[in-house]
Design an enzyme around this catalytic site. Structure first.
Site, PDB file in Angstrom:
ATOM      1  N   SER A   7      19.167  24.540  18.656  1.00 18.39           N
ATOM      2  CA  SER A   7      19.371  23.254  17.974  1.00 18.39           C
ATOM      3  C   SER A   7      19.729  23.472  16.508  1.00 18.39           C
ATOM      4  CB  SER A   7      18.103  22.404  18.083  1.00 18.39           C
ATOM      5  OG  SER A   7      18.249  21.265  17.258  1.00 18.39           O
ATOM      6  N   HIS A  32      23.264  22.758  20.467  1.00 12.67           N
ATOM      7  CA  HIS A  32      22.661  21.432  20.546  1.00 12.67           C
ATOM      8  C   HIS A  32      22.662  20.780  19.164  1.00 12.67           C
ATOM      9  CE1 HIS A  32      19.952  18.468  22.438  1.00 12.67           C
ATOM     10  NE2 HIS A  32      19.299  18.454  21.288  1.00 12.67           N
ATOM     11  N   ASP A  34      21.653  17.356  16.971  1.00 15.07           N
ATOM     12  CA  ASP A  34      20.810  16.159  16.958  1.00 15.07           C
ATOM     13  C   ASP A  34      21.284  15.170  15.906  1.00 15.07           C
ATOM     14  OD1 ASP A  34      18.685  16.811  18.897  1.00 15.07           O
ATOM     15  OD2 ASP A  34      18.339  18.497  17.542  1.00 15.07           O
ATOM     16  N   MET A  36      20.712  11.634  14.153  1.00 17.62           N
ATOM     17  CA  MET A  36      19.636  10.647  13.961  1.00 17.62           C
ATOM     18  C   MET A  36      20.037   9.624  12.906  1.00 17.62           C
ATOM     19  SD  MET A  36      16.404  13.225  13.752  1.00 17.62           S
ATOM     20  CE  MET A  36      16.236  14.602  14.897  1.00 17.62           C
ATOM     21  N   HIS A  65      23.250  15.185  21.056  1.00 19.55           N
ATOM     22  CA  HIS A  65      22.109  14.336  21.415  1.00 19.55           C
ATOM     23  C   HIS A  65      22.025  13.204  20.401  1.00 19.55           C
ATOM     24  CE1 HIS A  65      17.366  14.262  21.765  1.00 19.55           C
ATOM     25  NE2 HIS A  65      17.925  13.142  22.180  1.00 19.55           N
ATOM     26  N   MET A  67      20.381  10.178  18.790  1.00 17.71           N
ATOM     27  CA  MET A  67      19.145   9.417  18.616  1.00 17.71           C
ATOM     28  C   MET A  67      19.479   8.275  17.665  1.00 17.71           C
ATOM     29  SD  MET A  67      16.632  12.682  18.470  1.00 17.71           S
ATOM     30  CE  MET A  67      18.058  13.746  18.299  1.00 17.71           C
ATOM     31  N   MET A 136      12.768  14.570  26.818  1.00 21.41           N
ATOM     32  CA  MET A 136      12.150  14.827  25.512  1.00 21.41           C
ATOM     33  C   MET A 136      10.714  15.289  25.749  1.00 21.41           C
ATOM     34  SD  MET A 136      14.215  14.342  22.844  1.00 21.41           S
ATOM     35  CE  MET A 136      12.891  15.053  21.913  1.00 21.41           C
ATOM     36  N   ASP A 174      13.888  19.327  25.803  1.00 22.42           N
ATOM     37  CA  ASP A 174      14.127  19.342  24.359  1.00 22.42           C
ATOM     38  C   ASP A 174      12.842  19.044  23.600  1.00 22.42           C
ATOM     39  OD1 ASP A 174      15.258  19.227  21.845  1.00 22.42           O
ATOM     40  OD2 ASP A 174      16.437  17.414  22.212  1.00 22.42           O
TER      41      ASP A 174
HETATM   42  C1  DX5 Z   1      14.000  16.417  18.158  1.00 24.47           C
HETATM   43  C2  DX5 Z   1      15.315  17.017  18.586  1.00 24.47           C
HETATM   44  C3  DX5 Z   1      15.246  18.435  19.031  1.00 24.47           C
HETATM   45  C4  DX5 Z   1      14.736  19.406  18.015  1.00 24.47           C
HETATM   46  C5  DX5 Z   1      13.970  20.431  18.782  1.00 24.47           C
HETATM   47  O1  DX5 Z   1      14.146  15.047  18.007  1.00 24.47           O
HETATM   48  O2  DX5 Z   1      15.878  16.282  19.658  1.00 24.47           O
HETATM   49  O3  DX5 Z   1      16.494  18.870  19.535  1.00 24.47           O
HETATM   50  O4  DX5 Z   1      15.735  20.045  17.265  1.00 24.47           O
HETATM   51  O5  DX5 Z   1      13.338  21.245  17.891  1.00 24.47           O
HETATM   52  P1  DX5 Z   1      12.210  22.267  18.314  1.00 24.47           P
HETATM   53  O6  DX5 Z   1      12.797  23.212  19.328  1.00 24.47           O
HETATM   54  O7  DX5 Z   1      11.873  22.939  17.015  1.00 24.47           O
HETATM   55  O8  DX5 Z   1      11.063  21.469  18.883  1.00 24.47           O
HETATM   56 ZN    ZN Z   2      17.746  17.167  20.638  1.00 27.02          ZN
END
Ligand code: DX5
Ligand code: ZN
Length: 217
Positions: A7, A32, A34, A36, A65, A67, A136, A174
């Site tokens: 990620s 990956h 993220d 947000m 991903h 969010m 998740m 994830d």
């Molecule tokens: C959290 C993200 C994850 C995050 C995971 O909202 O969706 O992808 O980067 O991080 P780790 O592996 O550190 O839990």
């Molecule tokens: Zn993620």
């Protein structure tokens, strides 16, 4: 062997080029990313310009991903930025079936993410339309959180649903994935392991990715 999806959230944003080149040289399968918005989750990460730049530097599939609320407003923009997989949250999608069709019509693979409290059974009637289900295993918003053990049962139940439907849907987990819990996750039926903190806090990330990859053996 599972697909490993490091990620980008845990990378060093001052040295993204270096970190992405490190991942290119590793056994990682996907990158990956993220996204947000500070509304769906209580955090803001990065958006389209960073994704487009990462796409240019990375040799891996871009696994995006979202969010964010109203994700459907941005499907075209994410396709242009280079997303290979585009995943929306079920909790942010009033018309999930429509969204899945729209993502695929833009040439991307369509994913659905479920928060820890959302039952996998809610996907029963759309399973064959989904390329990827993202479970998740922490509350979304931040890297480096602790794995929620109940996620294992959800993964096993989803694996059974996919088998019963004869679908080719991939299962991605994830949040809080470590070298220690990866074998149990793969045994429960996971295809794709996302790992942020585990990879980027390692003194040897390439070796850590290799160890995650061994989880299926
Ligand atoms: C959290 C993200 C994850 C995050 C995971 O909202 O969706 O992808 O980067 O991080 P780790 O592996 O550190 O839990
Ligand atoms: Zn993620």
């Amino acid at each position: 062997m599972p697909i490993i999806a490091p990620s980008l959230l845990s990378a060093d944003f001052l040295h993204l080029d270096r970190d992405i080149r490190m991942l290119n040289a590793s056994e990682a399968g996907w990158l990956h990313c993220d996204v947000m918005d500070g509304r769906f989750v209580p955090n803001i990460s990065f958006g389209l310009p960073i994704l487009a730049a990462a796409k240019k530097a990375s040799t891996k599939l871009l696994d995006v991903h979202l969010m964010i609320v109203e994700p459907e407003k941005y499907f075209e923009a994410f396709a242009k930025a280079g997303a290979d997989y585009l995943t929306v949250h079920l909790e942010a999608s009033t018309h999930l079936h429509r969204s899945l069709q729209a993502i695929k019509a833009l040439g991307m693979k369509a994913g659905v993410a479920l928060n820890p409290h959302t039952p996998v059974q809610l996907l029963e009637n759309v399973l064959s339309d989904i390329d990827l289900v993202l479970i998740m295993s922490v509350n979304p918003g931040f890297g480096g959180q602790k794995f929620i053990p109940q996620s294992l049962k959800k993964i096993a139940a989803l694996r059974q649903m996919i088998q019963a439907a004869g679908a080719a849907t991939l299962i991605e987990v994830d949040g809080g994935v470590t070298v220690e819990n990866a074998p149990a996750l793969v045994a429960a039926g996971v295809d794709v392991l996302v790992a942020g903190n585990t990879v980027f806090s390692s003194s040897d990330p390439v070796e850590t990715i290799r160890q995650l990859n061994q989880a299926g053996k």
